[in-house]
Design an enzyme around this catalytic site. Sequence first.
Site, PDB file in Angstrom:
ATOM      1  N   ASN A 176       0.848  -1.381  -0.130  1.00  0.00           N
ATOM      2  CA  ASN A 176       0.145   0.106   0.135  1.00  0.00           C
ATOM      3  C   ASN A 176       0.737   1.272   0.050  1.00  0.00           C
ATOM      4  OD1 ASN A 176      -2.266   1.987   0.929  1.00  0.00           O
ATOM      5  ND2 ASN A 176      -1.032   2.095   2.511  1.00  0.00           N
TER       6      ASN A 176
ATOM      7  N   LYS B  22       2.189   3.517 -10.988  1.00  0.00           N
ATOM      8  CA  LYS B  22       1.142   2.872 -10.752  1.00  0.00           C
ATOM      9  C   LYS B  22       0.831   1.757 -12.096  1.00  0.00           C
ATOM     10  CE  LYS B  22       0.443   4.165  -6.563  1.00  0.00           C
ATOM     11  NZ  LYS B  22       0.488   3.294  -5.368  1.00  0.00           N
TER      12      LYS B  22
ATOM     13  N   TYR C 225       4.392   8.905 -11.091  1.00  0.00           N
ATOM     14  CA  TYR C 225       3.343   8.210 -10.299  1.00  0.00           C
ATOM     15  C   TYR C 225       2.269   7.350 -11.044  1.00  0.00           C
ATOM     16  CZ  TYR C 225      -0.518   7.726  -7.055  1.00  0.00           C
ATOM     17  OH  TYR C 225      -1.775   7.155  -6.185  1.00  0.00           O
TER      18      TYR C 225
HETATM   19  P1  NDP Z   1      -0.675   8.477   2.541  1.00  0.00           P
HETATM   20  O1  NDP Z   1       0.342   9.415   2.312  1.00  0.00           O
HETATM   21  O2  NDP Z   1      -1.532   8.798   3.652  1.00  0.00           O
HETATM   22  O3  NDP Z   1       0.187   7.200   3.149  1.00  0.00           O
HETATM   23  C1  NDP Z   1       1.312   6.663   2.438  1.00  0.00           C
HETATM   24  C2  NDP Z   1       2.156   5.790   3.234  1.00  0.00           C
HETATM   25  O4  NDP Z   1       3.110   5.052   2.750  1.00  0.00           O
HETATM   26  C3  NDP Z   1       2.332   6.323   4.751  1.00  0.00           C
HETATM   27  O5  NDP Z   1       1.971   5.627   5.650  1.00  0.00           O
HETATM   28  C4  NDP Z   1       4.048   6.318   4.308  1.00  0.00           C
HETATM   29  O6  NDP Z   1       4.552   5.989   5.814  1.00  0.00           O
HETATM   30  C5  NDP Z   1       4.100   5.207   3.610  1.00  0.00           C
HETATM   31  N1  NDP Z   1       5.468   5.354   2.695  1.00  0.00           N
HETATM   32  C6  NDP Z   1       5.811   5.952   1.930  1.00  0.00           C
HETATM   33  N2  NDP Z   1       6.881   5.911   1.412  1.00  0.00           N
HETATM   34  C7  NDP Z   1       7.437   5.071   2.256  1.00  0.00           C
HETATM   35  C8  NDP Z   1       8.794   4.186   2.288  1.00  0.00           C
HETATM   36  N3  NDP Z   1       9.504   4.776   1.535  1.00  0.00           N
HETATM   37  N4  NDP Z   1       8.790   3.090   3.094  1.00  0.00           N
HETATM   38  C9  NDP Z   1       7.769   2.766   3.953  1.00  0.00           C
HETATM   39  N5  NDP Z   1       6.816   3.474   3.933  1.00  0.00           N
HETATM   40  C10 NDP Z   1       6.397   4.582   3.107  1.00  0.00           C
HETATM   41  O7  NDP Z   1      -1.540   8.200   1.450  1.00  0.00           O
HETATM   42  P2  NDP Z   1      -2.647   7.451   0.925  1.00  0.00           P
HETATM   43  O8  NDP Z   1      -3.329   6.558   2.123  1.00  0.00           O
HETATM   44  O9  NDP Z   1      -3.575   8.234   0.460  1.00  0.00           O
HETATM   45  O10 NDP Z   1      -2.133   6.395  -0.125  1.00  0.00           O
HETATM   46  C11 NDP Z   1      -2.040   4.975   0.316  1.00  0.00           C
HETATM   47  C12 NDP Z   1      -1.838   4.325  -1.149  1.00  0.00           C
HETATM   48  O11 NDP Z   1      -2.898   4.521  -1.943  1.00  0.00           O
HETATM   49  C13 NDP Z   1      -0.818   4.753  -1.989  1.00  0.00           C
HETATM   50  O12 NDP Z   1       0.035   3.852  -2.708  1.00  0.00           O
HETATM   51  C14 NDP Z   1      -1.452   5.639  -2.966  1.00  0.00           C
HETATM   52  O13 NDP Z   1      -0.644   5.673  -4.246  1.00  0.00           O
HETATM   53  C15 NDP Z   1      -2.866   4.924  -3.160  1.00  0.00           C
HETATM   54  N6  NDP Z   1      -3.688   5.831  -4.024  1.00  0.00           N
HETATM   55  C16 NDP Z   1      -4.344   6.732  -3.008  1.00  0.00           C
HETATM   56  C17 NDP Z   1      -5.465   7.443  -3.471  1.00  0.00           C
HETATM   57  C18 NDP Z   1      -6.110   8.603  -2.917  1.00  0.00           C
HETATM   58  O14 NDP Z   1      -6.965   9.214  -3.191  1.00  0.00           O
HETATM   59  N7  NDP Z   1      -5.691   8.909  -1.620  1.00  0.00           N
HETATM   60  C19 NDP Z   1      -5.906   7.337  -4.706  1.00  0.00           C
HETATM   61  C20 NDP Z   1      -5.227   6.323  -5.776  1.00  0.00           C
HETATM   62  C21 NDP Z   1      -4.397   5.380  -5.008  1.00  0.00           C
HETATM   63  P3  NDP Z   1       5.954   6.899   6.171  1.00  0.00           P
HETATM   64  O15 NDP Z   1       5.708   8.368   5.833  1.00  0.00           O
HETATM   65  O16 NDP Z   1       5.617   6.529   7.723  1.00  0.00           O
HETATM   66  O17 NDP Z   1       7.041   6.189   5.663  1.00  0.00           O
END
Ligand code: NDP
Length: 249
Positions: A87, A156, A152
Amino acid sequence: MTATEIKTAVITGGASGIGMAITKKFIDNGIRCILIGRDQKRLKEACCNLGELAHCIKCDISVLSKLPDLVEDISQRFGKIDILVNNAGIHLKKPFSEVTDEEYQKIILTNQVAVFSLSREVAKKMVAEKKGSIINISSMASQYGIPQVIAYTASKSAVEGMTRAMAVELSPLGIRVNCIAPGFIKTEMSSRALLNDPERGRKVHSRTPLGRLGVAEEVADAVFFLASEASSYITGVVLPVDGGNSIGF
Ligand code: NDP
C-alpha cells in the site's frame, strides 16, 4: 483462536490513510498486522491505538537491501506471512518537463521497485506454505492520462502489469495476486494533490457517477475481500474502487 490460527498480514504504509483503514479492518477481523513505515512516531502511535494485534517495524522500503532481512525478521517473530498489502506510496504533482531524473527515480523506486522486491521476498515464504494473498494498490492514474503526474502514473501502471505477471507465476503455487485501483479517496495524499486545484476537484466530481470522493474504509473493505477466502477463485484482477470514476463520462 490459537496463536497459530491467527493470520498475519504485512501492510506497508499501514499507519496512515488508506493503509490505516486496511489495518483496522484486518484487526477487527482478528488478523495480526505488521505495519511498515518510515515515521517511527506515527507507527508507535498507531500501534498503541490499535491494540495487541498491531505490530510496527520502521523500515524505508525504498532501501531495497533491507527488505530480505525485514521479511526474515517478520517470519522469525510471527511465523508465516498470509497476506501482503503493498500500500505504501508517494506522489509528485509537477509539470512533465520540470520533473528531474532524481524525482522520477524516487517515485519509481518506492511505488514500483520496492513492490517487486518486497513481494519477491514475501512470496518465497508464502511458496513454502503453498498459500498466500498479495494485494497491490495502484491508482486511477494508471487507467487514464492525468496531467502532471508522470512518475506516479508510470509507477502505478507498472504495478498493474506486475500484478498480472505475478499472478500467472504465483497462483499455480497457491498465491493469489490482485490489485485495487482506488479512485479519489479522502486522505492526506489526495488532499495535497487536489489542494489549490479547484478545477481538478470539479473534474473529479463531475466524472464520478457516485458523486463524491471515496473514504479509506471503502478501499479497506475491498482489500479485506481480496485477502479473504471469499475471493478464493479471484487472481490477477485490477479492481477499481472509485465510485465509477473510471467509467464516468
Ligand atoms: P498516505 O500519504 O496517507 O500514506 C502513504 C503511506 O506510505 C504512509 O503511511 C507512509 O509512511 C508510507 N510510505 C511512503 N513511502 C514509504 C517508504 N519509502 N517506506 C515505507 N513506507 C512508506 O497516502 P494514502 O493513504 O492516500 O495512499 C495509500 C496508497 O493508495 C498509495 O499507494 C497511493 O498511491 C494509493 N492511492 C491513493 C489515492 C487517494 O486518493 N488517496 C488514490 C489512488 C491510489 P511513512 O511516511 O511513515 O513512511
